[in-house]
Each structure stands twice: as C-alpha cells, then as structure tokens.
Design a protein around this motif. Structure first.
Motif, PDB file in Angstrom:
ATOM      1  N   LEU A  12       0.829  -1.213   0.000  1.00 54.85           N
ATOM      2  CA  LEU A  12       0.000   0.000   0.000  1.00 54.85           C
ATOM      3  C   LEU A  12       0.859   1.257   0.000  1.00 54.85           C
ATOM      4  CD1 LEU A  12      -2.840  -0.974   2.499  1.00 54.85           C
ATOM      5  CD2 LEU A  12      -3.000  -0.798   0.011  1.00 54.85           C
ATOM      6  N   LEU A  13       1.910   1.253   0.807  1.00 56.66           N
ATOM      7  CA  LEU A  13       2.785   2.417   0.877  1.00 56.66           C
ATOM      8  C   LEU A  13       3.507   2.650  -0.446  1.00 56.66           C
ATOM      9  CD1 LEU A  13       4.127   4.706   2.448  1.00 56.66           C
ATOM     10  CD2 LEU A  13       5.888   3.062   3.142  1.00 56.66           C
ATOM     11  N   LEU A  14       4.123   1.609  -0.991  1.00 58.18           N
ATOM     12  CA  LEU A  14       4.893   1.767  -2.230  1.00 58.18           C
ATOM     13  C   LEU A  14       3.998   2.153  -3.408  1.00 58.18           C
ATOM     14  CD1 LEU A  14       7.439  -1.162  -1.947  1.00 58.18           C
ATOM     15  CD2 LEU A  14       7.828   1.275  -1.556  1.00 58.18           C
ATOM     16  N   PHE A  15       2.854   1.503  -3.533  1.00 59.08           N
ATOM     17  CA  PHE A  15       1.962   1.826  -4.643  1.00 59.08           C
ATOM     18  C   PHE A  15       1.360   3.218  -4.472  1.00 59.08           C
ATOM     19  CE2 PHE A  15      -1.864   0.937  -7.360  1.00 59.08           C
ATOM     20  CZ  PHE A  15      -1.151   0.835  -8.542  1.00 59.08           C
ATOM     21  N   GLY A  16       1.053   3.600  -3.233  1.00 63.83           N
ATOM     22  CA  GLY A  16       0.553   4.950  -2.970  1.00 63.83           C
ATOM     23  C   GLY A  16       1.578   6.013  -3.328  1.00 63.83           C
ATOM     24  N   LEU A  17       2.837   5.773  -2.983  1.00 69.96           N
ATOM     25  CA  LEU A  17       3.900   6.720  -3.336  1.00 69.96           C
ATOM     26  C   LEU A  17       4.122   6.773  -4.846  1.00 69.96           C
ATOM     27  CD1 LEU A  17       6.465   5.999  -0.488  1.00 69.96           C
ATOM     28  CD2 LEU A  17       4.962   8.000  -0.739  1.00 69.96           C
ATOM     29  N   PHE A  18       4.038   5.618  -5.494  1.00 69.79           N
ATOM     30  CA  PHE A  18       4.188   5.544  -6.946  1.00 69.79           C
ATOM     31  C   PHE A  18       3.103   6.371  -7.646  1.00 69.79           C
ATOM     32  CE2 PHE A  18       3.205   3.257 -10.940  1.00 69.79           C
ATOM     33  CZ  PHE A  18       4.428   3.409 -11.589  1.00 69.79           C
ATOM     34  N   LEU A  19       1.839   6.170  -7.262  1.00 69.62           N
ATOM     35  CA  LEU A  19       0.754   6.956  -7.859  1.00 69.62           C
ATOM     36  C   LEU A  19       0.863   8.429  -7.498  1.00 69.62           C
ATOM     37  CD1 LEU A  19      -2.365   4.634  -7.444  1.00 69.62           C
ATOM     38  CD2 LEU A  19      -0.979   5.027  -9.477  1.00 69.62           C
ATOM     39  N   GLY A  20       1.327   8.709  -6.280  1.00 68.55           N
ATOM     40  CA  GLY A  20       1.518  10.093  -5.856  1.00 68.55           C
ATOM     41  C   GLY A  20       2.546  10.815  -6.715  1.00 68.55           C
ATOM     42  N   ALA A  21       3.606  10.103  -7.106  1.00 70.00           N
ATOM     43  CA  ALA A  21       4.622  10.712  -7.967  1.00 70.00           C
ATOM     44  C   ALA A  21       4.031  11.097  -9.321  1.00 70.00           C
ATOM     45  CB  ALA A  21       5.796   9.753  -8.152  1.00 70.00           C
ATOM     46  N   PHE A  22       3.187  10.242  -9.872  1.00 68.80           N
ATOM     47  CA  PHE A  22       2.544  10.575 -11.142  1.00 68.80           C
ATOM     48  C   PHE A  22       1.544  11.716 -10.984  1.00 68.80           C
ATOM     49  CE2 PHE A  22       4.138   6.465 -12.588  1.00 68.80           C
ATOM     50  CZ  PHE A  22       4.643   6.835 -13.827  1.00 68.80           C
ATOM     51  N   ALA A  23       0.871  11.767  -9.838  1.00 67.00           N
ATOM     52  CA  ALA A  23      -0.061  12.865  -9.584  1.00 67.00           C
ATOM     53  C   ALA A  23       0.684  14.197  -9.510  1.00 67.00           C
ATOM     54  CB  ALA A  23      -0.843  12.614  -8.296  1.00 67.00           C
ATOM     55  N   VAL A  24       1.823  14.204  -8.844  1.00 61.77           N
ATOM     56  CA  VAL A  24       2.632  15.418  -8.740  1.00 61.77           C
ATOM     57  C   VAL A  24       3.140  15.830 -10.121  1.00 61.77           C
ATOM     58  CG1 VAL A  24       4.814  16.345  -7.842  1.00 61.77           C
ATOM     59  CG2 VAL A  24       3.252  15.110  -6.339  1.00 61.77           C
ATOM     60  N   ARG A  25       3.597  14.860 -10.900  1.00 62.14           N
ATOM     61  CA  ARG A  25       4.078  15.147 -12.259  1.00 62.14           C
ATOM     62  C   ARG A  25       2.971  15.780 -13.111  1.00 62.14           C
ATOM     63  NH1 ARG A  25       4.672  11.566 -17.056  1.00 62.14           N
ATOM     64  NH2 ARG A  25       6.282  12.511 -18.339  1.00 62.14           N
ATOM     65  N   MET A 123      -6.561  17.015 -19.426  1.00 63.69           N
ATOM     66  CA  MET A 123      -5.955  15.721 -19.153  1.00 63.69           C
ATOM     67  C   MET A 123      -5.014  15.744 -17.943  1.00 63.69           C
ATOM     68  SD  MET A 123      -7.574  13.803 -21.051  1.00 63.69           S
ATOM     69  CE  MET A 123      -6.719  12.289 -20.719  1.00 63.69           C
ATOM     70  N   PRO A 124      -4.084  16.706 -17.824  1.00 60.68           N
ATOM     71  CA  PRO A 124      -3.251  16.716 -16.606  1.00 60.68           C
ATOM     72  C   PRO A 124      -4.072  16.959 -15.336  1.00 60.68           C
ATOM     73  CG  PRO A 124      -2.268  18.110 -18.282  1.00 60.68           C
ATOM     74  CD  PRO A 124      -3.611  17.687 -18.782  1.00 60.68           C
ATOM     75  N   ALA A 125      -5.139  17.741 -15.442  1.00 57.90           N
ATOM     76  CA  ALA A 125      -5.981  17.996 -14.271  1.00 57.90           C
ATOM     77  C   ALA A 125      -6.677  16.714 -13.817  1.00 57.90           C
ATOM     78  CB  ALA A 125      -7.007  19.080 -14.578  1.00 57.90           C
ATOM     79  N   VAL A 126      -7.223  15.962 -14.754  1.00 58.99           N
ATOM     80  CA  VAL A 126      -7.898  14.705 -14.413  1.00 58.99           C
ATOM     81  C   VAL A 126      -6.900  13.718 -13.810  1.00 58.99           C
ATOM     82  CG1 VAL A 126      -9.040  12.681 -15.413  1.00 58.99           C
ATOM     83  CG2 VAL A 126      -9.775  14.970 -16.064  1.00 58.99           C
ATOM     84  N   PHE A 127      -5.735  13.572 -14.438  1.00 60.96           N
ATOM     85  CA  PHE A 127      -4.730  12.649 -13.905  1.00 60.96           C
ATOM     86  C   PHE A 127      -4.277  13.072 -12.508  1.00 60.96           C
ATOM     87  CE2 PHE A 127      -3.887  11.271 -18.361  1.00 60.96           C
ATOM     88  CZ  PHE A 127      -4.183   9.934 -18.157  1.00 60.96           C
ATOM     89  N   ALA A 128      -4.046  14.358 -12.305  1.00 59.38           N
ATOM     90  CA  ALA A 128      -3.574  14.825 -10.998  1.00 59.38           C
ATOM     91  C   ALA A 128      -4.611  14.545  -9.920  1.00 59.38           C
ATOM     92  CB  ALA A 128      -3.245  16.315 -11.053  1.00 59.38           C
ATOM     93  N   VAL A 129      -5.872  14.814 -10.200  1.00 58.09           N
ATOM     94  CA  VAL A 129      -6.918  14.621  -9.192  1.00 58.09           C
ATOM     95  C   VAL A 129      -7.161  13.135  -8.926  1.00 58.09           C
ATOM     96  CG1 VAL A 129      -9.395  14.910  -8.753  1.00 58.09           C
ATOM     97  CG2 VAL A 129      -8.050  16.826  -9.589  1.00 58.09           C
ATOM     98  N   VAL A 130      -7.350  12.347  -9.986  1.00 56.41           N
ATOM     99  CA  VAL A 130      -7.670  10.931  -9.799  1.00 56.41           C
ATOM    100  C   VAL A 130      -6.504  10.182  -9.156  1.00 56.41           C
ATOM    101  CG1 VAL A 130      -8.190   8.779 -11.023  1.00 56.41           C
ATOM    102  CG2 VAL A 130      -9.395  10.874 -11.637  1.00 56.41           C
ATOM    103  N   LEU A 131      -5.307  10.362  -9.683  1.00 51.73           N
ATOM    104  CA  LEU A 131      -4.154   9.669  -9.105  1.00 51.73           C
ATOM    105  C   LEU A 131      -3.851  10.174  -7.698  1.00 51.73           C
ATOM    106  CD1 LEU A 131      -1.773   9.392 -12.184  1.00 51.73           C
ATOM    107  CD2 LEU A 131      -3.248   7.632 -11.203  1.00 51.73           C
TER     108      LEU A 131
END
Length: 146
Positions: A12-25, A123-131
């Motif tokens: 959960l931690l690793l996958f959460g951080l992984f998705l968080g990195a894409f959200a920040v990007r 598209m970046p807004a949707v990805f940032a919010v969902v991820l």
C-alpha cells in the motif's frame, strides 16, 4: 506468502507513493501550461501534421495519433512542436489554432491550450486529481494498518 517485507502494508505504501509521484508530475504539467496560457504570447498557428504511430499488435491501444503544430514568431522564425491531448476529436492538417508560447523559448514551451483545445489542460488535471485521490487512499490504508 508475503512478497514484500511487511506484506500488504508495504505494498500500500509503495503503490501509494508511486501513484503520488505521477499525480505530482501531472500537477506540475498543469501548472506549467496554465502559467504559459496566462503569461505567454498568443499567435495564430496551424496544425501542420498528423502522425499515426503503430505500436505493434501486442498492445491494447495499437495506434497513437500525434499532432504537430506550427507557428511563426514575430522575428520570422517558423517553429514546430507537439502538444499533449489536443482535444477529443483532434485537428485536420492545416486547421488554424491559437498558439501560446514563451518568447524566451518558443520551440521548448508552446501549447495550443485555450479556446477550442482544452485537452492540454483537462488531461493533466484529471490525472492529478484521480491519481492524487488514489494515492491518498492507499497511504491512508497503510497508516490504518500500523
């Protein structure tokens, strides 16, 4: 059998951080495009090419369409660039479009985002919010397991 030390909590931690990195990007991309739309120079451009790339038969979305846009700077330079997700229906080659660019780096910072083409903002807004939401949920799940 636990694959990772800590089992589910570590996942959960690793996958959460992984998705968080894409959200920040995605959020950083959105900020760059918004700043460019607000403070950049607007000129009339055109869709100069539409390329269809074949990714091979083993991929889910076999074909990908890339749009190339062109505009002329006030000093007469012709600049071409590609932009992310120009819109749901794309553009015809030769179609006029409003281009916004950074006068300090026209070939490196240009977008078609704005009236008639909201894809580069949407598209970046949707990805940032969902991820971002998924990331927060996974990290909250990790914290609840501690």
């Amino acid at each position: 059998m636990d694959v990772l030390p800590g089992g589910t909590a570590t996942f959960l931690l690793l996958f959460g951080l992984f998705l968080g990195a894409f959200a920040v990007r995605s959020a950083l991309r959105l900020i760059r495009v918004l700043r460019l739309v607000r403070h950049g120079q607007h000129v009339e451009g055109r869709c100069s090419d539409r390329r269809v790339e074949d990714r091979g038969s083993g991929t889910e979305n076999r074909y990908r369409t890339e749009y190339v846009f062109a505009f002329r700077t006030p000093d007469g330079r012709e600049v071409e660039f590609t932009d992310h997700a120009p819109g749901p229906f794309g553009f015809e080659v030769g179609a006029p479009i409003r281009v916004t660019y950074d006068p300090a780096d026209p070939s490196g910072r240009a977008t078609v985002a704005g009236p008639g083409a909201w894809g580069p903002l949407l598209m970046p807004a949707v990805f940032a919010v969902v991820l971002g939401l998924f990331s927060v949920g996974l990290i909250a799940g990790f914290a609840a397991m501690l």
